[in-house]
Design an enzyme around this catalytic site. Structure first.
Site, PDB file in Angstrom:
ATOM      1  N   LYS A  18      -6.875  10.179  -2.698  1.00 42.24           N
ATOM      2  CA  LYS A  18      -7.458   8.971  -3.281  1.00 42.24           C
ATOM      3  C   LYS A  18      -8.257   9.327  -4.523  1.00 42.24           C
ATOM      4  O   LYS A  18      -9.292   9.964  -4.446  1.00 42.24           O
ATOM      5  CB  LYS A  18      -8.338   8.244  -2.284  1.00 42.24           C
ATOM      6  CG  LYS A  18      -8.549   6.820  -2.719  1.00 42.24           C
ATOM      7  CD  LYS A  18      -8.656   5.870  -1.578  1.00 42.24           C
ATOM      8  CE  LYS A  18      -8.112   4.510  -1.960  1.00 42.24           C
ATOM      9  NZ  LYS A  18      -8.557   3.445  -1.085  1.00 42.24           N
ATOM     10  N   GLU A  46      -4.446  -2.633   5.085  1.00 40.44           N
ATOM     11  CA  GLU A  46      -3.959  -3.155   6.366  1.00 40.44           C
ATOM     12  C   GLU A  46      -5.010  -3.962   7.119  1.00 40.44           C
ATOM     13  O   GLU A  46      -4.712  -4.616   8.098  1.00 40.44           O
ATOM     14  CB  GLU A  46      -3.532  -1.989   7.279  1.00 40.44           C
ATOM     15  CG  GLU A  46      -2.238  -1.301   6.884  1.00 40.44           C
ATOM     16  CD  GLU A  46      -2.426  -0.186   5.869  1.00 40.44           C
ATOM     17  OE1 GLU A  46      -3.436  -0.198   5.140  1.00 40.44           O
ATOM     18  OE2 GLU A  46      -1.554   0.698   5.791  1.00 40.44           O
ATOM     19  N   THR A  95       0.852  -1.182   0.000  1.00 35.19           N
ATOM     20  CA  THR A  95       0.000   0.000   0.000  1.00 35.19           C
ATOM     21  C   THR A  95       0.890   1.234   0.000  1.00 35.19           C
ATOM     22  O   THR A  95       2.036   1.176   0.453  1.00 35.19           O
ATOM     23  CB  THR A  95      -0.952  -0.012   1.216  1.00 35.19           C
ATOM     24  OG1 THR A  95      -1.817   1.110   1.130  1.00 35.19           O
ATOM     25  CG2 THR A  95      -0.220   0.027   2.541  1.00 35.19           C
ATOM     26  N   TRP A 148      -4.279   5.477  -4.849  1.00 37.71           N
ATOM     27  CA  TRP A 148      -3.580   6.537  -4.121  1.00 37.71           C
ATOM     28  C   TRP A 148      -2.638   7.364  -4.994  1.00 37.71           C
ATOM     29  O   TRP A 148      -1.932   6.833  -5.831  1.00 37.71           O
ATOM     30  CB  TRP A 148      -2.729   5.949  -2.996  1.00 37.71           C
ATOM     31  CG  TRP A 148      -3.500   5.369  -1.862  1.00 37.71           C
ATOM     32  CD1 TRP A 148      -3.488   4.064  -1.477  1.00 37.71           C
ATOM     33  CD2 TRP A 148      -4.372   6.049  -0.958  1.00 37.71           C
ATOM     34  NE1 TRP A 148      -4.311   3.893  -0.387  1.00 37.71           N
ATOM     35  CE2 TRP A 148      -4.875   5.092  -0.049  1.00 37.71           C
ATOM     36  CE3 TRP A 148      -4.808   7.372  -0.830  1.00 37.71           C
ATOM     37  CZ2 TRP A 148      -5.763   5.405   0.972  1.00 37.71           C
ATOM     38  CZ3 TRP A 148      -5.696   7.682   0.179  1.00 37.71           C
ATOM     39  CH2 TRP A 148      -6.160   6.720   1.069  1.00 37.71           C
TER      40      TRP A 148
HETATM   41  P1  AMP Z   1      -6.436   1.235   0.660  1.00 37.07           P
HETATM   42  O1  AMP Z   1      -5.483   0.753   1.652  1.00 37.07           O
HETATM   43  O2  AMP Z   1      -5.810   1.648  -0.628  1.00 37.07           O
HETATM   44  O3  AMP Z   1      -7.568   0.284   0.463  1.00 37.07           O
HETATM   45  O4  AMP Z   1      -7.079   2.579   1.214  1.00 37.07           O
HETATM   46  C1  AMP Z   1      -7.742   2.618   2.458  1.00 37.07           C
HETATM   47  C2  AMP Z   1      -8.211   4.005   2.718  1.00 37.07           C
HETATM   48  O5  AMP Z   1      -9.124   4.423   1.685  1.00 37.07           O
HETATM   49  C3  AMP Z   1      -8.976   4.205   4.002  1.00 37.07           C
HETATM   50  O6  AMP Z   1      -8.127   4.307   5.126  1.00 37.07           O
HETATM   51  C4  AMP Z   1      -9.730   5.485   3.700  1.00 37.07           C
HETATM   52  O7  AMP Z   1      -8.903   6.623   3.829  1.00 37.07           O
HETATM   53  C5  AMP Z   1     -10.086   5.302   2.230  1.00 37.07           C
HETATM   54  N1  AMP Z   1     -11.411   4.667   2.118  1.00 37.07           N
HETATM   55  C6  AMP Z   1     -11.696   3.389   1.852  1.00 37.07           C
HETATM   56  N2  AMP Z   1     -13.023   3.182   1.836  1.00 37.07           N
HETATM   57  C7  AMP Z   1     -13.598   4.369   2.128  1.00 37.07           C
HETATM   58  C8  AMP Z   1     -14.950   4.817   2.295  1.00 37.07           C
HETATM   59  N3  AMP Z   1     -15.980   4.011   2.126  1.00 37.07           N
HETATM   60  N4  AMP Z   1     -15.135   6.116   2.619  1.00 37.07           N
HETATM   61  C9  AMP Z   1     -14.100   6.967   2.773  1.00 37.07           C
HETATM   62  N5  AMP Z   1     -12.813   6.607   2.636  1.00 37.07           N
HETATM   63  C10 AMP Z   1     -12.565   5.312   2.310  1.00 37.07           C
END
Ligand code: AMP
Length: 558
Positions: free
Chosen positions: A449, A343, A198, A454
């Site tokens: 995002k 994570e 990540t 990212w």
């Molecule tokens: P990743 O590790 O790339 O899956 O990203 C995780 C992060 O994406 C989370 O900690 C949030 O900051 C953002 N994220 C994921 N799902 C949501 C959601 N439903 N609403 C807002 N932010 C989200």
């Protein structure tokens, strides 16, 4: 007399061990076993150039055995990492089971990273083999000379293998491997099963190393009705990439419950997806909001029948409630908001409020990220380090722990910044209401995002500050209708420096991935700083919101 005897046993300090089969290991071998158990149920449909290809789970399991034999022949050892660089397909799923079940570690590489990062993660993981889709060979060929541990590239498909040294063909290998059951090693449930990197807020990507136990428990949990609720009768269209957190665990969940997986390959545009939903009568779908936005535009225009979908999981980024309303009102599709992270395997919460509630309350709750999943402990911590109440308004950083939450990063001696006394710091700022619904309001981690992927603001800043006309640059996320968020670069020019947003975009072109390029630039006299001299992004965002930062230059949308 009786009372005295009771209280003595109550205070006895000798624990009584349960008489259950607790040595039964929760490993992906159980998922594979289930996949081969029911000849009539479930299977995989993959969309290819030549149309859908189908296989039952029993057929898939037989190919997994062959693949296991191939891995053994190629000398893959217990604990060694084996990478995939692929779209969602049956072959990718075969890797999902064969690699962990022989005791190796499935490393799913994000095909959207830019080349240096792809090389970094393959080298960091020390992958010995890479399974690659033929359509992605050119991408990997660019960096093949920089990969220090890869011995073979195994190409899935018949396309050219140009530029890949020691390339082997997946189907040739499977054909040469003899048929019949393979003797898998007995694994401990705590052994590593898969690895997914990540984006770090600063520096290089970080590896999250899932165990067999965490993956199996997570797969079981998402079968719960308040989460995805997959059943054997379901036909689940998995658009969320298999290189992103094991496609939210859905391939494992589907195999465990004998549901049918519908995998779109590289055809993730609205039209082929709508056709797949119709022709395969999909009942479940999983994707990020941008995919649903495209699908909605297409559906509004072409009116394909989508109402077989009873559950469309929308996560990875905040789900706009207007999107869910439009799907429900215009197409009879129920979008369900989910939240999680790499994570955390990833599911932390989903929002499925009771149908007993009145309509307005339900919509308000559906807009939130949802209630924590069973076995996920969640707390909010304020800036003073103290826990804040679940009152629906006080916000704090979300911290979580549970059996599918990471306890550290792969090969990182000190992950302490990301943990607080055993709790994972999510970097998400939220409030939780009295019903337990989490609502994310902000993010403390310095990342953007965009379309579910990212962008590192720090990496963009460093590149921008390498330009001779730029003294300082701070990049923040701004809301964007199509992508959720896009980067806005706030730039202080060096003395005598003269440069436009277009010049800076051009300058960045060869330095970062194309989809990272900011469309919006703002030239300011100074940037707010914190007491320790870091860019104060919070103040920057506040000044942007109240209009005191200045005029944004550049295109307003992509
Ligand atoms: P990743 O590790 O790339 O899956 O990203 C995780 C992060 O994406 C989370 O900690 C949030 O900051 C953002 N994220 C994921 N799902 C949501 C959601 N439903 N609403 C807002 N932010 C989200």
């Amino acid at each position: 007399m009786l009372r005295a005897a009771r209280s003595a046993s109550q205070w006895s300090s000798v624990a009584l061990t349960g008489l259950m089969q607790d040595d039964f290991q929760l490993t992906l071998a159980q998922v594979l076993r289930r996949a081969r158990t029911f000849p009539e149920a479930g299977g995989i449909v993959t969309l290819t150039e030549d149309g859908p290809e189908r296989a039952s789970f029993v057929e898939v399991a037989a190919r997994v055995d062959r693949l296991a034999r191939v891995l053994a022949t190629l000398g893959v050892q217990r604990g060694e990492r084996v990478a995939t660089f692929a779209w969602n397909s049956q072959r990718h799923f075969e890797c999902y089971l064969a690699i962990p079940c022989v005791g190796a570690v499935l490393h799913t590489v994000n095909i959207r990273l830019f080349s240096e990062q792809i090389a970094y993660v393959l080298n960091h993981a020390e992958d010995r083999l890479v399974f690659v889709d033929d359509s992605l060979v050119p991408l990997l060929a660019q960096i093949a000379p920089d990969l220090s541990h890869v011995e073979h590239f195994i190409v899935m498909g018949d396309g050219p293998t140009d530029g890949l040294p020691n390339a082997l063909r997946y189907e040739d290998l499977l054909e040469a491997a003899h048929d019949g059951p393979y003797e898998y090693p007995l694994l401990d449930e705590r052994e590593a099963a898969s690895l997914c990197y990540t984006s770090g807020t600063t520096g290089d990507p970080k590896g999250v190393l899932y165990s067999h136990r965490s993956t199996t428990l997570h797969a079981l949990a998402i079968l719960g009705a308040d989460l995805v609720g997959l059943r054997s009768a379901d036909r689940a269209l998995i658009v969320v990439p298999m290189f992103h957190v094991n496609a939210w665990g859905l391939p494992f969940g589907a195999a465990l419950t004998s549901a049918t997986l519908v995998l779109p390959g590289r055809f993730i545009q609205a039209e082929p997806l709508a056709r797949l939903i119709e022709s395969e009568r999909c009942t479940v779908m999983a994707a990020v909001p941008t995919i649903y936005m495209d699908l909605l535009r297409y559906a509004d225009e072409h009116k394909p029948p989508l109402s077989t979908l009873k559950m469309a999981v929308c996560g990875g980024a905040a789900m706009p409630i207007s999107l869910a309303r439009a799907f429900e009102e215009r197409h009879g599709v129920n979008l369900v908001h989910g939240w999680g992270m790499t994570e955390t395997s990833p599911v932390l919460a989903m929002s499925s409020p009771s149908t007993e509630l009145d309509d307005e309350t339900r919509w308000q709750l559906r807009a939130k990220q949802g209630r924590p999943a069973p076995l996920v402990d969640l707390r909010l911590v304020g800036e003073d380090g103290k826990e804040v109440p679940w009152d629906g308004s006080t916000s704090g950083e979300v911290e979580v722990r549970g059996p599918w939450v990471a306890s550290g990063y792969y090969k990182e001696a000190d992950s302490s910044d990301n943990f607080d006394d055993g709790w994972l710091r999510t970097g998400d700022i939220a409030n939780v209401d009295q019903l337990g619904y989490v609502q994310i309001t902000d993010r403390s981690k310095d990342l953007i995002k965009s379309g579910g992927e990212w962008i590192s603001s720090v990496a963009l800043e460093n590149e921008l500050m390498g330009h001779e006309a730029v003294r300082e640059a701070a990049v923040i996320a701004v809301p964007d209708e199509r992508w959720g968020e896009r980067p806005l670069a706030c730039v202080v020019l060096a003395d005598g420096g003269k440069v436009s947003g277009e010049d800076l975009r051009e300058y960045l072109c060869s330095r970062v991935a194309k989809w990272w390029l900011p469309e919006r630039f703002m030239f300011v006299d100074a940037l707010p700083k914190t007491s320790v001299g870091k860019f104060d992004k919070k103040a920057l965002r506040a000044r942007l919101a109240d209009g005191t930062l200045g005029e944004i230059a550049g295109r307003s949308a992509l």
